[in-house]
Design an enzyme around this catalytic site. Structure first.
Site, PDB file in Angstrom:
ATOM      1  N   CYS A 114       0.812  -1.229   0.000  1.00 49.52           N
ATOM      2  CA  CYS A 114       0.000   0.000   0.000  1.00 49.52           C
ATOM      3  C   CYS A 114       0.842   1.275   0.000  1.00 49.52           C
ATOM      4  CB  CYS A 114      -0.964   0.006   1.177  1.00 49.52           C
ATOM      5  SG  CYS A 114      -2.008  -1.447   1.233  1.00 49.52           S
ATOM      6  N   HIS A 247      -3.207   7.084   2.483  1.00 54.28           N
ATOM      7  CA  HIS A 247      -3.658   5.769   2.031  1.00 54.28           C
ATOM      8  C   HIS A 247      -5.048   5.518   2.604  1.00 54.28           C
ATOM      9  CE1 HIS A 247      -4.031   1.633   1.147  1.00 54.28           C
ATOM     10  NE2 HIS A 247      -3.816   1.214   2.381  1.00 54.28           N
ATOM     11  N   ASN A 277     -10.130  -0.329   0.213  1.00 50.23           N
ATOM     12  CA  ASN A 277      -8.666  -0.230   0.202  1.00 50.23           C
ATOM     13  C   ASN A 277      -8.151  -0.801  -1.128  1.00 50.23           C
ATOM     14  OD1 ASN A 277      -5.915  -0.559   0.552  1.00 50.23           O
ATOM     15  ND2 ASN A 277      -6.075  -1.444   2.605  1.00 50.23           N
TER      16      ASN A 277
HETATM   17  O1  UT7 Z   1      -3.470  -1.261   4.001  1.00 54.77           O
HETATM   18  C1  UT7 Z   1      -3.468  -1.867   5.246  1.00 54.77           C
HETATM   19  C2  UT7 Z   1      -4.430  -3.028   5.195  1.00 54.77           C
HETATM   20  N1  UT7 Z   1      -5.148  -3.361   6.352  1.00 54.77           N
HETATM   21  C3  UT7 Z   1      -5.801  -2.512   7.136  1.00 54.77           C
HETATM   22  O2  UT7 Z   1      -5.764  -1.330   7.013  1.00 54.77           O
HETATM   23  C4  UT7 Z   1      -6.620  -3.083   8.261  1.00 54.77           C
HETATM   24  C5  UT7 Z   1      -6.442  -2.324   9.534  1.00 54.77           C
HETATM   25  N2  UT7 Z   1      -7.385  -2.786  10.524  1.00 54.77           N
HETATM   26  C6  UT7 Z   1      -8.684  -2.458  10.491  1.00 54.77           C
HETATM   27  O3  UT7 Z   1      -9.120  -1.752   9.593  1.00 54.77           O
HETATM   28  C7  UT7 Z   1      -9.558  -2.948  11.580  1.00 54.77           C
HETATM   29  O4  UT7 Z   1      -8.773  -3.511  12.617  1.00 54.77           O
HETATM   30  C8  UT7 Z   1     -10.606  -3.999  11.109  1.00 54.77           C
HETATM   31  C9  UT7 Z   1     -11.644  -3.306  10.232  1.00 54.77           C
HETATM   32  C10 UT7 Z   1      -9.921  -5.101  10.348  1.00 54.77           C
HETATM   33  C11 UT7 Z   1     -11.319  -4.593  12.311  1.00 54.77           C
HETATM   34  O5  UT7 Z   1     -11.915  -3.562  13.035  1.00 54.77           O
HETATM   35  P1  UT7 Z   1     -11.752  -3.515  14.612  1.00 54.77           P
HETATM   36  O6  UT7 Z   1     -12.463  -2.353  15.117  1.00 54.77           O
HETATM   37  O7  UT7 Z   1     -10.283  -3.605  14.906  1.00 54.77           O
HETATM   38  O8  UT7 Z   1     -12.526  -4.791  15.020  1.00 54.77           O
HETATM   39  P2  UT7 Z   1     -12.137  -5.740  16.196  1.00 54.77           P
HETATM   40  O9  UT7 Z   1     -10.920  -6.492  15.769  1.00 54.77           O
HETATM   41  O10 UT7 Z   1     -12.123  -5.021  17.477  1.00 54.77           O
HETATM   42  O11 UT7 Z   1     -13.395  -6.665  16.223  1.00 54.77           O
HETATM   43  C12 UT7 Z   1     -13.373  -7.714  15.474  1.00 54.77           C
HETATM   44  C13 UT7 Z   1     -14.675  -8.449  15.745  1.00 54.77           C
HETATM   45  C14 UT7 Z   1     -14.407  -9.926  15.860  1.00 54.77           C
HETATM   46  O12 UT7 Z   1     -15.431 -10.547  16.610  1.00 54.77           O
HETATM   47  P3  UT7 Z   1     -15.210 -10.931  18.161  1.00 54.77           P
HETATM   48  O13 UT7 Z   1     -14.007 -11.799  18.183  1.00 54.77           O
HETATM   49  O14 UT7 Z   1     -15.015  -9.621  18.866  1.00 54.77           O
HETATM   50  O15 UT7 Z   1     -16.489 -11.631  18.521  1.00 54.77           O
HETATM   51  C15 UT7 Z   1     -14.512 -10.357  14.409  1.00 54.77           C
HETATM   52  O16 UT7 Z   1     -14.822 -11.703  14.282  1.00 54.77           O
HETATM   53  O17 UT7 Z   1     -15.483  -8.235  14.609  1.00 54.77           O
HETATM   54  C16 UT7 Z   1     -15.621  -9.464  13.926  1.00 54.77           C
HETATM   55  N3  UT7 Z   1     -15.528  -9.208  12.521  1.00 54.77           N
HETATM   56  C17 UT7 Z   1     -16.595  -8.988  11.749  1.00 54.77           C
HETATM   57  N4  UT7 Z   1     -17.903  -8.942  12.016  1.00 54.77           N
HETATM   58  C18 UT7 Z   1     -18.746  -8.689  10.997  1.00 54.77           C
HETATM   59  C19 UT7 Z   1     -14.420  -9.129  11.758  1.00 54.77           C
HETATM   60  N5  UT7 Z   1     -14.745  -8.875  10.490  1.00 54.77           N
HETATM   61  C20 UT7 Z   1     -16.093  -8.776  10.464  1.00 54.77           C
HETATM   62  C21 UT7 Z   1     -17.000  -8.524   9.426  1.00 54.77           C
HETATM   63  N6  UT7 Z   1     -18.314  -8.480   9.744  1.00 54.77           N
HETATM   64  N7  UT7 Z   1     -16.628  -8.314   8.174  1.00 54.77           N
END
Ligand code: UT7
Length: 320
Positions: A114, A247, A277
């Protein structure tokens, strides 16, 4: 020798097909509400079945050349930043060169995920300043959705496809004020596609795996750091920046970065809701959208900042 390089044309291309959050609800256990609130993403573009990264790059490049009012034959350096090349080799840049009908100069790809576009701008800037190139075409292009596991809700909702391009030429005035590049390979496993082609087959896992939370924290930290580094190197303060063009991975990463920099969101170009992204394509797509919507204007100062797999991160401070 040129004192500076300067962007003289910008263009972008998004494939026709749009995949909405509600389309994704039918594929994985997710919801439009979760995706919007956690990422800001509403939809993303997906490449057509016969459309490759060099095709996307070609459309963006044509528009950038048109905007620059120069012919493809005036280009003597092509750099394509991509994580999703058409082939293992030749480079996507060579394939693009042929599609544009260019037969002179150098063409190569750069792989910094990225941050790829910022890396590519930095390289082209050096080529132009030292006189090795006159007019560089710098493209960020991705068919990133090819790398997704469509059963993994942690990753498949985040990414999209697209391409953005700029033409850089020599100039007596800035131009590119500075570029700063960083990498630290110890974070490789935080965000990777741990697969490769061997003996005629893909081995390992050829799809994106990611520790989302760790990437989030790392991204906010280094995007703010690299922005401060660019300002300091140019004796500038944040209020001298007209536009932050970061980004586009997650609206919350962008908002947290702006907050750290004490920059109002009204000075940030945001495309993540419609693009998702798009990896190396995200910054030039945002730059082009900023220009086309009349927000980003000639003579303004823009801070481009990227972060991605590697990990890599960097900035380009530019005057348009
Ligand atoms: O270019 C760089 C590429 N990558 C990125 O930029 C990603 C950077 N990270 C992020 O954008 C965020 O960390 C995410 C969007 C990936 C996740 O958001 P978050 O606020 O950090 O969520 P979290 O990790 O606190 O919560 C995840 C929860 C999990 O459930 P439990 O374990 O708390 O029950 C996941 O299973 O959300 C769940 N989850 C989803 N639920 C519904 C993860 N993906 C999804 C989804 N739909 N698509």
């Amino acid at each position: 020798m040129n004192k500076y390089s300067k962007i003289i044309g910008v263009g972008s291309y998004l494939p026709e097909t749009i995949l909405s959050n509600s389309d994704l609800e039918k594929r994985v256990d997710t919801s439009d509400e979760w995706i919007r609130t956690r990422t800001g993403i509403q939809s993303r573009h997906i490449h057509g079945s016969h459309e490759t990264t060099s095709d996307l790059a070609f459309h963006a490049a044509k528009k950038a050349l048109q905007h620059a009012e120069i012919s493809a034959n005036d280009i003597d350096l092509i750099i394509v930043a991509t994580t999703t090349p058409d082939m293992v080799f030749p480079s996507t840049a060579c394939l693009l060169q042929h599609k544009l009908g260019v037969t002179q100069g150098a063409a190569f790809d750069i792989q910094a995920v990225c941050t790829g576009f910022v890396y590519a701008i930095s390289i082209a800037d050096q080529f132009i300043k030292n006189g090795q190139a006159k007019n560089a075409l710098v493209v960020g292009a991705e068919t990133f959705t090819n790398l997704l596991n469509w059963q993994d809700r942690n990753t498949c909702v985040l990414f999209g496809d697209g391409a953005g391009a700029v033409v850089l030429s020599g100039s007596a005035e800035p131009g590119i004020y500075s570029t700063h590049l960083h990498s630290d390979g110890k974070y490789a496993s935080m965000l990777c596609v741990p697969g490769q082609v061997m003996n005629g087959t893909a081995i390992g896992n050829p799809t994106v795996i990611m520790d989302g939370g760790a990437v989030f924290k790392f991204a906010v930290k280094v995007l703010a750091q690299v922005s401060q580094e660019a300002l300091l190197a140019n004796n500038m303060t944040i209020d001298q920046i007209d536009w932050l063009i970061p980004h586009q991975a997650n609206i919350r990463i962008i908002e947290a970065t702006a907050e750290k920099l004490k920059l109002p969101m009204s000075k940030v170009i945001v495309t993540v809701p419609q693009h998702g992204n798009t990896s190396a394509a995200s910054i030039p797509l945002a730059l082009d959208e900023g220009i086309r919507t009349g927000k980003v204007q000639k003579g303004q100062t823009c801070l481009l900042v990227g972060v991605g797999g590697g990990f890599t991160w960097g900035s380009a401070l530019i005057r348009l």
